[in-house]
Every structure is written in structure tokens, then in C-alpha cells.
Write a protein that holds these residues in place. Structure first.
Motif, PDB file in Angstrom:
ATOM      1  N   LEU A   6      61.417  60.348  17.290  1.00 50.90           N
ATOM      2  CA  LEU A   6      62.398  59.441  16.681  1.00 50.90           C
ATOM      3  C   LEU A   6      63.682  59.368  17.494  1.00 50.90           C
ATOM      4  CD1 LEU A   6      62.044  60.336  12.898  1.00 50.90           C
ATOM      5  CD2 LEU A   6      60.905  58.523  14.182  1.00 50.90           C
ATOM      6  N   ALA A  71      60.537  53.726  14.568  1.00 51.46           N
ATOM      7  CA  ALA A  71      61.893  54.075  15.005  1.00 51.46           C
ATOM      8  C   ALA A  71      62.552  52.906  15.722  1.00 51.46           C
ATOM      9  CB  ALA A  71      61.862  55.300  15.911  1.00 51.46           C
ATOM     10  N   PHE A 505      70.875  63.756  18.861  1.00 55.26           N
ATOM     11  CA  PHE A 505      69.634  63.454  18.144  1.00 55.26           C
ATOM     12  C   PHE A 505      68.453  63.253  19.099  1.00 55.26           C
ATOM     13  CE2 PHE A 505      73.053  62.245  15.349  1.00 55.26           C
ATOM     14  CZ  PHE A 505      72.617  62.575  14.089  1.00 55.26           C
ATOM     15  N   VAL A 508      64.953  64.874  18.188  1.00 61.61           N
ATOM     16  CA  VAL A 508      64.450  64.778  16.808  1.00 61.61           C
ATOM     17  C   VAL A 508      63.046  64.166  16.817  1.00 61.61           C
ATOM     18  CG1 VAL A 508      64.814  63.767  14.534  1.00 61.61           C
ATOM     19  CG2 VAL A 508      66.765  64.598  15.859  1.00 61.61           C
ATOM     20  N   TRP A 510      58.889  64.513  14.560  1.00 61.77           N
ATOM     21  CA  TRP A 510      58.095  65.194  13.550  1.00 61.77           C
ATOM     22  C   TRP A 510      56.640  65.220  13.985  1.00 61.77           C
ATOM     23  CZ3 TRP A 510      54.385  62.593  10.430  1.00 61.77           C
ATOM     24  CH2 TRP A 510      54.395  61.192  10.541  1.00 61.77           C
ATOM     25  N   ILE A 524      60.977  66.849   9.380  1.00 60.70           N
ATOM     26  CA  ILE A 524      62.091  66.999  10.316  1.00 60.70           C
ATOM     27  C   ILE A 524      63.111  67.981   9.746  1.00 60.70           C
ATOM     28  CG2 ILE A 524      64.007  65.785  11.437  1.00 60.70           C
ATOM     29  CD1 ILE A 524      62.249  63.286  11.373  1.00 60.70           C
ATOM     30  N   LEU A 526      66.822  68.816  10.325  1.00 62.66           N
ATOM     31  CA  LEU A 526      68.070  68.419  10.973  1.00 62.66           C
ATOM     32  C   LEU A 526      69.048  69.588  11.013  1.00 62.66           C
ATOM     33  CD1 LEU A 526      68.661  64.875   9.428  1.00 62.66           C
ATOM     34  CD2 LEU A 526      67.726  65.407  11.678  1.00 62.66           C
ATOM     35  N   GLN A 530      73.888  67.449  13.140  1.00 60.39           N
ATOM     36  CA  GLN A 530      73.238  66.156  12.935  1.00 60.39           C
ATOM     37  C   GLN A 530      73.515  65.607  11.538  1.00 60.39           C
ATOM     38  OE1 GLN A 530      69.253  67.361  13.870  1.00 60.39           O
ATOM     39  NE2 GLN A 530      69.467  66.923  16.064  1.00 60.39           N
ATOM     40  N   TYR A 544      65.743  59.879   8.407  1.00 63.42           N
ATOM     41  CA  TYR A 544      65.089  60.928   9.191  1.00 63.42           C
ATOM     42  C   TYR A 544      64.157  61.771   8.317  1.00 63.42           C
ATOM     43  CZ  TYR A 544      67.745  60.099  13.439  1.00 63.42           C
ATOM     44  OH  TYR A 544      68.254  59.540  14.590  1.00 63.42           O
ATOM     45  N   ARG A 545      63.615  61.161   7.285  1.00 56.08           N
ATOM     46  CA  ARG A 545      62.659  61.883   6.444  1.00 56.08           C
ATOM     47  C   ARG A 545      61.323  61.145   6.457  1.00 56.08           C
ATOM     48  NH1 ARG A 545      66.296  63.514   1.111  1.00 56.08           N
ATOM     49  NH2 ARG A 545      67.575  65.096   2.157  1.00 56.08           N
TER      50      ARG A 545
END
Length: 545
Positions: A6, A71, A505, A508, A510, A524, A526, A530, A544-545
Motif C-alpha cells: 500500500l 491503493a 508510510f 506499509v 499487508w 496492517i 501502523l 503513522q 489502512y485497514r
């Protein structure tokens, strides 16, 4: 095991959605019928590429390969369609006649969505340098030679004009001109565009000395506008006041003191003003400013060129009386050339001295005998004597650090006028970001019009980067956070920039593990930094989930 990268792309996508970029582009230039990837989505993907890791367009599919499609706000099919040909057709579209209203609509959306202050606008120009012949560049804007601000007169260029706001230096408008366009001719069209965009004409327009021509200033006043600029050194008012300073000097009164943030042990920059000449020939207000830091720079600059001129004259002295430097006229021309090149004509007095020497010349060849006949000849030799005019140097020192501001703000205090102009270097910061962080050049495109389209695309990336930076800094002021650990090794900074924000970031991602029919997802995690940045950016953590 599948890894979904991402990085900072959800942040960039969030700002592009707030700008409504894809929709505005498609409504203006239309959508492509040849691919499932329209022009607006392609431009958005290119902005992701420029802000994440700029690369030549023929590598854009390789860059997108490890990034999760969602993304980039793409489907899997759209991601497979992203390649250099698709980007090239998009560049053709945004530089076509259909795209004339694109930048107006985008700027209007930016101002309304992000509540950008427009009481003051700062403008400047730079050059975008190209390697290549570009002999086919015949339509405006043309890639051609001109006054190169990167000190590369051997290369061709575009002239890139940029107008930014006074809160966060957010780019509002831009223009791409032919490479030989002079700076003093770009302001009228830019002012017309700004008046239409802001729906007002009483904003303060700030620019460098090229704005200071009488025609440009009268144009602003005729429409009820206001301005702050520097009076050019070629104006008679500037020359007259400097002559007065050289003769008798004047009293300076301190109006502003700014600490040196880069070198804390160095003295602060002290700005002073004096009464002096208060009006220009057009009856505009004239404010004389003296900067202590600029005075030191002027002295160092003059000392450097003085040493260079003395060294060049010393080298010339060794070459006298040979080849083309035997005649007095040729020697004087060379002396004048050296003094003019280094700007030392007022400070160095060079006298050409004539000396006559006698020598004996044997009338016959071969080894001379004791009674060989000889003839006495007179030989004319030249030498130089260089003197430094110390009194003239002391007089010139009185003008060091002095510059005149011209404005039509009648009652604004001198300190406020100076602070208005002191924001002008932030435009240079945007140019630096444009050329270094975003790497607008070198350009690997053959068609000149596509080069112009690429500059337009980079403007969008610069605008998004400026909005990200502005949002974080506003959030820091809102939450009273003085510093963030964004530099390597966790070092703190009070002025976070977009590259450092996005870099936080970069890793980042997953992971998804599948074994038979069983699928396990690793969410993820964080970091605290972040999460803080997302909160300052006012971006929901759910992205970001």
C-alpha cells in the motif's frame, strides 16, 4: 503467501479524491474509448508515480506491478492497462485545445475544498531543461534556447510560471511558455487568469523585479489591483539613490530582526529602512530596505570578483608583448574585457606603461666574431600597473545590502510590506521541489507537445504534495505539536515536507496466506508516528485497514 503493498498511496488517493481530479479531467477532455483506463484515472496514477518514485514513463508498468490496485484506485484490469502508450495518449489529451478549462476548474476546486486564502498571490518563473534537438517544436509552447536559470545555455528549455498562495505556498495557477519567453511579458496573461479564477482584482500580487516595468504596474492599477515587487537596478530611481549613498550615506532605522535558523551561532538578519526617496516616476510608494545578511553577501561577492579580476590581470601581464598583445589598442581592449566581465571597472585602475629597450642585432647569420657588425634597435615593451581605488570601495560599501521595494499599498507599515515580500522565496522552494524531489527532468519524450503535457502533470503532483505538506503543518499548529521525528534516525523537524511525510508510510503492506481453502490475513500494524500523521492529515485510519 501474497503481499499487498500500500505504501503512501491511500494518502495520495485521498487528496486526489478531494480534488475530484479524475472526474474534472474526464469532463473536460473526454474519456478514452480505446481502453478501460480513462484519461483522468491515468493522470491520477501518474501523480501516484511521481510522488512515490518518479521514473521514466516506459517503466511505469514495472513501478505499478508490486502496488495493490485498490491503493491506486484502480481495478486489476485497469492496472494491467497502465503502460507508457496509455500515459502518452493522456498527455496528448491534457495539452490539447479541449483541456483549456481544465486547470481553471481544478484550481477552483482546490481553493474551495481546502479553503485556501487568496488575498495574496506570489508568482515566479523557472526553466525546465531538455536534452535533445527538438527541431520539430514549432507550435506554442516551443522547446527552444533562452535564458536558462539552471545555468545550462547549451540546452533547450520551457519557461514554467507558477503562482502560489500565501498560506502554505499552494500552487494555484501555472503556465508553460516557449523557452525564449522573457519574464516581464508573462504577468499580464497570468493576472487575467487570476482575476477570472478568484473573481476579484484587489488581491496583492507579489513578484520579482521583472514585474516592476511601468506597463505591468499600470496594468495592475488599472484593474484595481495591488502589488509588491522590487525595483529593478536599471531604473533611474535606484541609480540616483545609490549615488546619494555613495556620496553622503544615510541613517538607517531597524524595522525587523530575523534569527538565523540554519546557523544558530551566526548573527541574525537585521532589516533597516530610511527615509530617502519615497516615490517612483509613476508616483508609486518606494521603500528602501537594507539587509545585514545581504550586505555581507554583497561584500563577499565583490571581494571574490576583485580577486578574480586581479588574478586575470596578473595572467595578462605575463602574456604581454607576444603575438596579438603587442599593440596598445589590443591590450586596452583586453583590460576592458576583464574589468567588465568581473564588474570591477570602478574599483581597479589599470595603467598601461610604455618602456623602450635597446638591443644589439647582428647583421650576419652564424656565430658572431669579435669584429662583427651590429645594429642598435629600439624595442617597445608594455607593462601593467594595477591600483585599487580604496575610497571607491568604501563608498560602494554604503550600498551593500540595499534594495528598494515598490508598492501601491498606501498605509501598510514598512515592516508588513517587507514581510509580504519575504514570503517570495517559498515559490523558489516549490521550484526546488519540482526539480529535485519530483524530478521533472530529464524527460524521455520525443514529441514536444507531450513534453508540455508532462509538465502539466507534474504541476498536479506539485499541487498535491503542497496540500499534503500544508495539511500536516496546519494539524501541528492545531494540536500544538512543535516537531515530528521524520528525519533519518528519528531526528526531529518542525517543518515536515511531503517527501518525508510519504516516506513514513513507504513500507506499509499487508499479507495474505492461503493454504487450500483456508485463508489467513495479517492486518496492517501502523506505528505511532503513522497514526499521528493520519490524524494531522484528517484522514480516516480505516484507509489502512
Amino acid at each position: 503467501m501474497t503481499t499487498h503493498h500500500l505504501g503512501p498511496h491511500p494518502i495520495v488517493a485521498h487528496f486526489l479524491e478531494r480534488l475530484n481530479l479524475a472526474s474534472i479531467v474526464n469532463q473536460t477532455v473526454g474519456s478514452s474509448r480505446e481502453s478501460c483506463l480513462d484519461h483522468g484515472t491515468t493522470l491520477a496514477a501518474l501523480v501516484h508515480n511521481v510522488l512515490d518514485s518518479p521514473a521514466p514513463l516506459y517503466r511505469i508498468s514495472q513501478w505499478a506491478e508490486p502496488v495493490a490496485p485498490q491503493a491506486l484506485s484502480l481495478t486489476a484490469e485497469q492496472k494491467r492497462s497502465l503502460n507508457d502508450d496509455r500515459v502518452a495518449r493522456m498527455l496528448d489529451a491534457i495539452v490539447s485545445e479541449r483541456a483549456r478549462g481544465l486547470w481553471f476548474r481544478l484550481a477552483l476546486r482546490m481553493i474551495k475544498q481546502f479553503k485556501i486564502e487568496t488575498q495574496r498571490v506570489h508568482q515566479d518563473t523557472t526553466t525546465v531543461t531538455f536534452h535533445g534537438h527538438y527541431t520539430g517544436s514549432v507550435s506554442e509552447p516551443r522547446i527552444t534556447e533562452g535564458h536558462n536559470k539552471d545555468h545550462r545555455p547549451d540546452l533547450k528549455q520551457f519557461v514554467f510560471g507558477l503562482s502560489v498562495s500565501s498560506d502554505g505556498a499552494v500552487p494555484l495557477t501555472h503556465q508553460v511558455f516557449s523557452g525564449n519567453r522573457s519574464d516581464d511579458t508573462v504577468h499580464r496573461s497570468n493576472l487575467e487568469e487570476l482575476r477570472a479564477l478568484l473573481d476579484r482584482s484587489d488581491f496583492v500580487y507579489v513578484a520579482d523585479s521583472k514585474l516592476g516595468s511601468s506597463a505591468n504596474l499600470q496594468e495592475i492599477v488599472a484593474h484595481g489591483g495591488r502589488f509588491v515587487t522590487v525595483l529593478a537596478r536599471t531604473r533611474k530611481e535606484d541609480q540616483t539613490f545609490r549615488d546619494q549613498l555613495r556620496k553622503s550615506g544615510t541613517r538607517w532605522k531597524t524595522i525587523l530582526t530575523i534569527a538565523n535558523k540554519r546557523r544558530q551561532n551566526d548573527p541574525p538578519d537585521v532589516y533597516a529602512s530610511c527615509r530617502g526617496m519615497t516615490k517612483t516616476a509613476e508616483d508609486f510608494r518606494l521603500i528602501w530596505i537594507r539587509s545585514s545578511a545581504k550586505a555581507l553577501e554583497d561584500q563577499a561577492f565583490r571581494a571574490k570578483h576583485l580577486d578574480q579580476a586581479k588574478h586575470a590581470l596578473a595572467e595578462l601581464r605575463l602574456r604581454l608583448n607576444r603575438r596579438r598583445l603587442r599593440a596598445a589598442k589590443a591590450i586596452r581592449l583586453k583590460i576592458r574585457e576583464i574589468l567588465q566581465h568581473h564588474g570591477m571597472e570602478p574599483f581597479l585602475q589599470v595603467r598601461l606603461q610604455r618602456q623602450v629597450h635597446e638591443r644589439l642585432k647582428h647583421l650576419k647569420r652564424g656565430r658572431p666574431s669579435a669584429d662583427a657588425k651590429v645594429r642598435r634597435e629600439k624595442v617597445l615593451l608594455w607593462s601593467l600597473k594595477v591600483d585599487i581605488d580604496r575610497q571607491r570601495l568604501r563608498q560602494e560599501k554604503r550600498t551593500d545590502g540595499v534594495f528598494p521595494l515598490v508598492t501601491n499599498l498606501p498605509s501598510t507599515p514598512k515592516k508588513e510590506v517587507l514581510l509580504i515580500y519575504k514570503y517570495q522565496p517559498y515559490v523558489e522552494k516549490r521550484f526546488s521541489q519540482f526539480k529535485t524531489d519530483l524530478e521533472v527532468a530529464p524527460v524521455y519524450l520525443k514529441k514536444p507537445r507531450r513534453c508540455a503535457g508532462l509538465v502539466h502533470a507534474y504541476f498536479v503532483a506539485l499541487a498535491v504534495a503542497s496540500l499534503i505538506e500544508r495539511s500536516v503543518r496546519q494539524g501541528m499548529r492545531r494540536e500544538k505539536i512543535e516537531e515530528l521525528p521524520l528525519f533519518p534516525e528519528g531526528r526531529m523537524t518542525s517543518t515536515p515536507t511531503c517527501p518525508r511525510i510519504l516516506e513514513a508510510f513507504r513500507d506499509v503492506q499487508w499479507h495474505q496466506f492461503q493454504k487450500g481453502e483456508e485463508t489467513i490475513c495479517f492486518p496492517i500494524q501502523l506505528t505511532a508516528l503513522q497514526k499521528t500523521l493520519l490524524r494531522l492529515l484528517e484522514i480516516p485510519i480505516d484507509l489502512y485497514r
